[in-house]
Design a protein around this motif. Sequence first.
Motif, PDB file in Angstrom:
ATOM      1  N   LEU A  61       5.296  14.793   7.808  1.00 54.74           N
ATOM      2  CA  LEU A  61       4.386  15.728   8.448  1.00 54.74           C
ATOM      3  C   LEU A  61       4.952  16.122   9.804  1.00 54.74           C
ATOM      4  CD1 LEU A  61       1.030  13.903   7.554  1.00 54.74           C
ATOM      5  CD2 LEU A  61       1.991  15.931   6.445  1.00 54.74           C
ATOM      6  N   PRO A  62       4.581  17.264  10.356  1.00 49.98           N
ATOM      7  CA  PRO A  62       5.230  17.755  11.572  1.00 49.98           C
ATOM      8  C   PRO A  62       4.908  16.983  12.842  1.00 49.98           C
ATOM      9  CG  PRO A  62       3.450  19.221  10.920  1.00 49.98           C
ATOM     10  CD  PRO A  62       3.633  18.253   9.798  1.00 49.98           C
ATOM     11  N   ASP A  63       3.777  16.290  12.899  1.00 42.56           N
ATOM     12  CA  ASP A  63       3.399  15.612  14.137  1.00 42.56           C
ATOM     13  C   ASP A  63       3.562  14.093  14.036  1.00 42.56           C
ATOM     14  OD1 ASP A  63       1.391  15.563  12.261  1.00 42.56           O
ATOM     15  OD2 ASP A  63      -0.240  16.018  13.644  1.00 42.56           O
ATOM     16  N   VAL A  64       3.022  13.487  12.997  1.00 40.85           N
ATOM     17  CA  VAL A  64       3.168  12.043  12.768  1.00 40.85           C
ATOM     18  C   VAL A  64       3.484  11.843  11.295  1.00 40.85           C
ATOM     19  CG1 VAL A  64       1.622  11.329  14.635  1.00 40.85           C
ATOM     20  CG2 VAL A  64       0.696  11.751  12.344  1.00 40.85           C
ATOM     21  N   ASP A  65       4.048  10.677  10.954  1.00 44.95           N
ATOM     22  CA  ASP A  65       4.345  10.432   9.542  1.00 44.95           C
ATOM     23  C   ASP A  65       3.086  10.017   8.799  1.00 44.95           C
ATOM     24  OD1 ASP A  65       4.397   7.248   9.135  1.00 44.95           O
ATOM     25  OD2 ASP A  65       5.199   7.738  11.112  1.00 44.95           O
ATOM     26  N   GLY A  66       3.140  10.160   7.478  1.00 41.69           N
ATOM     27  CA  GLY A  66       1.976   9.870   6.658  1.00 41.69           C
ATOM     28  C   GLY A  66       1.518   8.422   6.731  1.00 41.69           C
ATOM     29  N   LEU A  67       2.451   7.493   6.932  1.00 47.86           N
ATOM     30  CA  LEU A  67       2.054   6.094   7.036  1.00 47.86           C
ATOM     31  C   LEU A  67       1.175   5.862   8.258  1.00 47.86           C
ATOM     32  CD1 LEU A  67       5.288   4.147   6.001  1.00 47.86           C
ATOM     33  CD2 LEU A  67       3.311   4.789   4.596  1.00 47.86           C
ATOM     34  N   SER A  68       1.476   6.564   9.354  1.00 54.75           N
ATOM     35  CA  SER A  68       0.626   6.465  10.544  1.00 54.75           C
ATOM     36  C   SER A  68      -0.761   7.035  10.270  1.00 54.75           C
ATOM     37  CB  SER A  68       1.269   7.203  11.717  1.00 54.75           C
ATOM     38  OG  SER A  68       2.511   6.626  12.071  1.00 54.75           O
ATOM     39  N   VAL A  69      -0.807   8.117   9.510  1.00 56.18           N
ATOM     40  CA  VAL A  69      -2.101   8.691   9.130  1.00 56.18           C
ATOM     41  C   VAL A  69      -2.876   7.698   8.271  1.00 56.18           C
ATOM     42  CG1 VAL A  69      -3.229  10.555   7.861  1.00 56.18           C
ATOM     43  CG2 VAL A  69      -1.210  11.047   9.255  1.00 56.18           C
ATOM     44  N   LEU A  70      -2.186   7.061   7.342  1.00 56.46           N
ATOM     45  CA  LEU A  70      -2.821   6.077   6.471  1.00 56.46           C
ATOM     46  C   LEU A  70      -3.397   4.920   7.288  1.00 56.46           C
ATOM     47  CD1 LEU A  70      -3.473   4.971   3.657  1.00 56.46           C
ATOM     48  CD2 LEU A  70      -1.127   4.095   3.531  1.00 56.46           C
ATOM     49  N   ARG A  71      -2.622   4.419   8.243  1.00 59.22           N
ATOM     50  CA  ARG A  71      -3.106   3.320   9.084  1.00 59.22           C
ATOM     51  C   ARG A  71      -4.299   3.768   9.918  1.00 59.22           C
ATOM     52  NH1 ARG A  71       2.532   2.167   9.449  1.00 59.22           N
ATOM     53  NH2 ARG A  71       2.703   3.475  11.304  1.00 59.22           N
ATOM     54  N   SER A  72      -4.261   4.990  10.430  1.00 60.96           N
ATOM     55  CA  SER A  72      -5.381   5.488  11.238  1.00 60.96           C
ATOM     56  C   SER A  72      -6.652   5.598  10.408  1.00 60.96           C
ATOM     57  CB  SER A  72      -5.030   6.850  11.839  1.00 60.96           C
ATOM     58  OG  SER A  72      -3.958   6.741  12.751  1.00 60.96           O
ATOM     59  N   ALA A 122      10.005  11.062   0.141  1.00 58.22           N
ATOM     60  CA  ALA A 122      10.557   9.817   0.690  1.00 58.22           C
ATOM     61  C   ALA A 122      10.569   8.753  -0.405  1.00 58.22           C
ATOM     62  CB  ALA A 122       9.711   9.348   1.868  1.00 58.22           C
ATOM     63  N   HIS A 123      11.747   8.170  -0.631  1.00 57.94           N
ATOM     64  CA  HIS A 123      11.830   7.162  -1.694  1.00 57.94           C
ATOM     65  C   HIS A 123      12.547   5.900  -1.241  1.00 57.94           C
ATOM     66  CE1 HIS A 123      15.990   8.512  -2.282  1.00 57.94           C
ATOM     67  NE2 HIS A 123      15.514   9.743  -2.305  1.00 57.94           N
ATOM     68  N   ASP A 124      12.700   5.706   0.081  1.00 61.24           N
ATOM     69  CA  ASP A 124      13.271   4.453   0.560  1.00 61.24           C
ATOM     70  C   ASP A 124      12.226   3.348   0.425  1.00 61.24           C
ATOM     71  OD1 ASP A 124      12.038   4.057   3.608  1.00 61.24           O
ATOM     72  OD2 ASP A 124      12.157   6.142   2.940  1.00 61.24           O
ATOM     73  N   LEU A 125      12.704   2.149   0.192  1.00 62.63           N
ATOM     74  CA  LEU A 125      11.803   1.032  -0.110  1.00 62.63           C
ATOM     75  C   LEU A 125      10.892   0.688   1.060  1.00 62.63           C
ATOM     76  CD1 LEU A 125      14.063  -1.389  -2.184  1.00 62.63           C
ATOM     77  CD2 LEU A 125      12.271   0.155  -2.992  1.00 62.63           C
ATOM     78  N   ASP A 126      11.373   0.852   2.293  1.00 66.93           N
ATOM     79  CA  ASP A 126      10.525   0.531   3.443  1.00 66.93           C
ATOM     80  C   ASP A 126       9.285   1.425   3.468  1.00 66.93           C
ATOM     81  OD1 ASP A 126      12.115  -1.503   4.327  1.00 66.93           O
ATOM     82  OD2 ASP A 126      13.215  -0.281   5.787  1.00 66.93           O
ATOM     83  N   THR A 127       9.472   2.703   3.139  1.00 66.14           N
ATOM     84  CA  THR A 127       8.331   3.616   3.118  1.00 66.14           C
ATOM     85  C   THR A 127       7.376   3.269   1.988  1.00 66.14           C
ATOM     86  OG1 THR A 127       9.661   5.397   4.079  1.00 66.14           O
ATOM     87  CG2 THR A 127       7.633   6.034   2.978  1.00 66.14           C
ATOM     88  N   VAL A 128       7.939   2.970   0.824  1.00 66.29           N
ATOM     89  CA  VAL A 128       7.094   2.598  -0.317  1.00 66.29           C
ATOM     90  C   VAL A 128       6.307   1.331   0.006  1.00 66.29           C
ATOM     91  CG1 VAL A 128       7.080   1.908  -2.733  1.00 66.29           C
ATOM     92  CG2 VAL A 128       8.640   3.717  -1.975  1.00 66.29           C
ATOM     93  N   ARG A 129       6.998   0.330   0.590  1.00 63.85           N
ATOM     94  CA  ARG A 129       6.299  -0.911   0.965  1.00 63.85           C
ATOM     95  C   ARG A 129       5.202  -0.627   1.978  1.00 63.85           C
ATOM     96  NH1 ARG A 129      11.700  -3.169   1.502  1.00 63.85           N
ATOM     97  NH2 ARG A 129      12.223  -4.420  -0.333  1.00 63.85           N
ATOM     98  N   GLY A 130       5.487   0.232   2.942  1.00 60.84           N
ATOM     99  CA  GLY A 130       4.486   0.568   3.955  1.00 60.84           C
ATOM    100  C   GLY A 130       3.258   1.209   3.343  1.00 60.84           C
ATOM    101  N   ALA A 131       3.472   2.053   2.334  1.00 64.41           N
ATOM    102  CA  ALA A 131       2.337   2.695   1.666  1.00 64.41           C
ATOM    103  C   ALA A 131       1.500   1.671   0.912  1.00 64.41           C
ATOM    104  CB  ALA A 131       2.838   3.776   0.718  1.00 64.41           C
ATOM    105  N   VAL A 132       2.173   0.761   0.211  1.00 64.00           N
ATOM    106  CA  VAL A 132       1.453  -0.270  -0.539  1.00 64.00           C
ATOM    107  C   VAL A 132       0.667  -1.166   0.413  1.00 64.00           C
ATOM    108  CG1 VAL A 132       1.714  -2.297  -2.018  1.00 64.00           C
ATOM    109  CG2 VAL A 132       3.070  -0.233  -2.467  1.00 64.00           C
ATOM    110  N   ARG A 133       1.331  -1.605   1.498  1.00 62.35           N
ATOM    111  CA  ARG A 133       0.657  -2.476   2.461  1.00 62.35           C
ATOM    112  C   ARG A 133      -0.475  -1.761   3.188  1.00 62.35           C
ATOM    113  NH1 ARG A 133       6.441  -4.849   4.638  1.00 62.35           N
ATOM    114  NH2 ARG A 133       6.718  -6.408   2.979  1.00 62.35           N
ATOM    115  N   GLY A 134      -0.368  -0.437   3.288  1.00 67.77           N
ATOM    116  CA  GLY A 134      -1.432   0.326   3.940  1.00 67.77           C
ATOM    117  C   GLY A 134      -2.617   0.587   3.037  1.00 67.77           C
ATOM    118  N   GLY A 135      -2.497   0.216   1.767  1.00 68.55           N
ATOM    119  CA  GLY A 135      -3.622   0.361   0.862  1.00 68.55           C
ATOM    120  C   GLY A 135      -3.578   1.563  -0.053  1.00 68.55           C
ATOM    121  N   ALA A 136      -2.399   2.217  -0.168  1.00 65.20           N
ATOM    122  CA  ALA A 136      -2.296   3.353  -1.089  1.00 65.20           C
ATOM    123  C   ALA A 136      -2.453   2.875  -2.527  1.00 65.20           C
ATOM    124  CB  ALA A 136      -0.949   4.051  -0.919  1.00 65.20           C
TER     125      ALA A 136
END
Length: 229
Positions: A57-68, A87-101
């Motif tokens: 996203l242009p202002d913040v990444d989606g993981l930050s939105v998810l955490r918010s 985005a298909h790097d494992l760190d991003t995928v893990r972050g999404a899972v841990r964030g509750g996606a």
Amino acid sequence: MITVLVVDDDFMVAKIHSGYVDRVPGFEVVGVAHSGAEALREVERLRPDLVLLDIYLPDVDGLSVLRSMRTGARPSAEPDVLVISAAHDLDTVRGAVRGGALHYLIKPFSFDALREQLEHFRALHDRLSELPGDAPAAQQDVDRLFGVPPRPVVPPKGLASETAGVVERVLREAAGGGEDLSATECAGLAELSRVSARKYLEHFVDTGRAEVRLRYGGTGRPERRYRWL
């Protein structure tokens, strides 16, 4: 109707994904956002059931939105989230899972891939709505929510599987009509003695497959009434 907010920085991609959602019966796109800040505002305003969330996203990444969304001041506005991103790097995928996606779809994906996830979400949504709001969840309720296959329940020594099946059928049929049964009523329908029926009924209660409530009359001990869960 399950309401959906689509979040993507690309206007055309957001339009395509919105069209996908609208093709699935039971879902309605109620808003579109193109930035993280706009997504959070729309979540508060629209209270969607589900957010399709991009990572880039242009202002913040989606993981930050998810955490918010998960740590906001108004938890009642928390929607479920399905991440849709290139985005298909494992760190991003893990972050999404841990964030509750609930799931993570890698772009580009087909309509069928999104439809499958939406239908999975609808099934989950329906199962949650079936749970009694004023009673604790039984283990089989939780297993069903997470898609765990039901475990076979073997009656303890002295109880026969065939008879347990008969008592289960009687309880299920009564529950389908919105009724509970006493041990005496169950015994009559299952053609068993009251003592035998009571043993199976209590076994189902002990294993979380049935519930029991007490009906108080004018005098004497309260009657135990059983309902299949």
